[in-house]
Design an enzyme around this catalytic site. Structure first.
Site, PDB file in Angstrom:
ATOM      1  N   CYS A 102       8.095  -0.049   8.593  1.00  0.00           N
ATOM      2  CA  CYS A 102       7.473   1.033   9.253  1.00  0.00           C
ATOM      3  C   CYS A 102       7.876   2.098   9.867  1.00  0.00           C
ATOM      4  O   CYS A 102       8.734   2.121  10.428  1.00  0.00           O
ATOM      5  CB  CYS A 102       6.184   0.740  10.648  1.00  0.00           C
ATOM      6  SG  CYS A 102       4.944   1.766  11.043  1.00  0.00           S
ATOM      7  N   ARG A 237      -3.148  -0.311  -0.177  1.00  0.00           N
ATOM      8  CA  ARG A 237      -3.790   0.935   0.027  1.00  0.00           C
ATOM      9  C   ARG A 237      -5.647   0.202  -1.032  1.00  0.00           C
ATOM     10  O   ARG A 237      -6.320   0.261  -1.126  1.00  0.00           O
ATOM     11  CB  ARG A 237      -3.970   1.999  -0.412  1.00  0.00           C
ATOM     12  CG  ARG A 237      -3.490   2.404   0.615  1.00  0.00           C
ATOM     13  CD  ARG A 237      -2.421   3.861   0.980  1.00  0.00           C
ATOM     14  NE  ARG A 237      -1.754   3.905   0.298  1.00  0.00           N
ATOM     15  CZ  ARG A 237      -0.719   4.746   0.130  1.00  0.00           C
ATOM     16  NH1 ARG A 237      -1.182   6.447  -0.065  1.00  0.00           N
ATOM     17  NH2 ARG A 237       0.469   4.768  -0.366  1.00  0.00           N
TER      18      ARG A 237
END
Length: 339
Positions: A102, A237
């Site tokens: 991240c 996604r």
């Protein structure tokens, strides 16, 4: 961890849904499980300090139906991560995953996430400490490198150190992360993908279970990576925004079991879960916000989204909103014959 349980996890990791902040909460994971019984599901990242220092054990709550499910932790202190991993294992998670990918500023300020690509020895210490604390798999999710690092040197060194520490399964997001100058969103799109490098890592580390992540939008692409020798594919996604396209036929196509799930039936199967959540004081939109893309590409998808979006936020909204939205779409068995 027993060899039997490890093999179960490795098999489930052939296809997994990526950990995504604000998206893959327990309601999202329950919904995804209704589409696929086999795919490995990940939590949002939970920070070790929140669990160990903050006592935020509510972040570990999940439904038994979610198995196989992995807890992703963020942190950089081996002792603290070990305690957090133990809390996760005690809560019943099948795997504990360390976030080394991240790129957000908030994560960097805590010296964890993608910035840990610069400290492979520290990551190795974290992996060792976590493994000593739990009996479930400890895995790592990483990038191919950060900033000006040369991924062809950085990634193999990183993998060598964590595998020497006992890590047997890793997921590689096949992009660099730029810690300065790009937003987290831009870091998901702008740095170029290097799938070839990840495939070479499987050749160099044949005993390491390697999954690939980044830019994968279809089961066809997933098959291509698996057929080329990788052990698993993680999709983010696309699995969230078009969940039926990725998950409804995953059990049959990727795992060779089961049948194609009908999104119409899945929506109806969510009703009892929604009713329980409402009885416990929850709100409808906390669940249905994850279901908006269920009929993406199908007749009636726009009306489905509009009805859910507008209806679920109303006071006292209940399952009737979902049933009303379903009137806009047809069961899969009727789509081909619809005029």
């Amino acid at each position: 961890m027993s060899d039997k349980n490890t093999k179960i996890q490795e098999r489930s990791a052939r296809l997994s849904v990526a950990p995504m902040m604000d998206w893959t909460d327990r309601h999202c994971r329950y919904f995804h499980r209704m589409l696929s019984a086999q795919a490995l599901l990940y939590t949002e990242m939970v920070t070790a300090p929140a669990l160990v220092r903050g006592g935020a054990l509510h972040l570990l709550e999940f439904s038994p139906q979610e198995h196989p499910v992995a807890l992703q932790l963020g942190g950089s202190d081996p002792a603290e991560l070990a305690k957090a991993a133990a809390l996760g294992a005690d809560a019943g998670y099948d795997e504990i995953n360390l976030n080394c990918g991240c790129p957000s500023d908030r994560v960097q300020s805590g010296t964890f996430g993608a910035v840990l690509m610069k400290e492979p020895a520290r990551v190795a210490d974290c992996v060792s400490a976590m493994q000593e604390a739990v009996d479930v798999d400890v895995t790592v999710k990483c990038r191919i490198g950060v900033d000006d690092q040369d991924p062809t040197k950085t990634l193999p060194d990183f993998l060598e150190k964590i595998s020497a520490a006992g890590c047997r399964r890793v997921t590689v997001h096949a992009r660099k992360a730029w810690l300065k100058g790009l937003s987290p969103k831009e870091n998901r799109d702008i740095p170029p993908l290097d799938y070839a490098l990840v495939h070479r890592m499987k050749e160099e580390f044949p005993d390491l279970h390697i999954s690939i992540n980044g830019g994968i939008t279809s089961l066809k692409q997933a098959h291509d990576h698996l057929d080329a020798g990788l052990d698993g594919v993680m999709i983010g996604r696309s699995a969230y925004h078009q969940p039926a396209d990725i998950l409804a036929d995953a059990d049959r196509q990727i795992f060779g079991v089961g049948q194609t799930a009908d999104p119409f039936d899945v929506a109806k199967k969510m009703i009892p879960y929604i009713e329980r959540h409402l009885v416990e004081g929850g709100r409808l939109h906390q669940i249905t916000r994850h279901m908006l893309g269920l009929f993406a590409g199908r007749p009636g998808a726009r009306a489905w989204r509009r009805t859910l979006s507008e209806g679920a936020v109303q006071a006292n909204a209940g399952p009737e909103v979902v049933l009303r939205a379903l009137e806009s779409v047809l069961p899969l068995s009727q789509v081909d014959t619809a005029v």
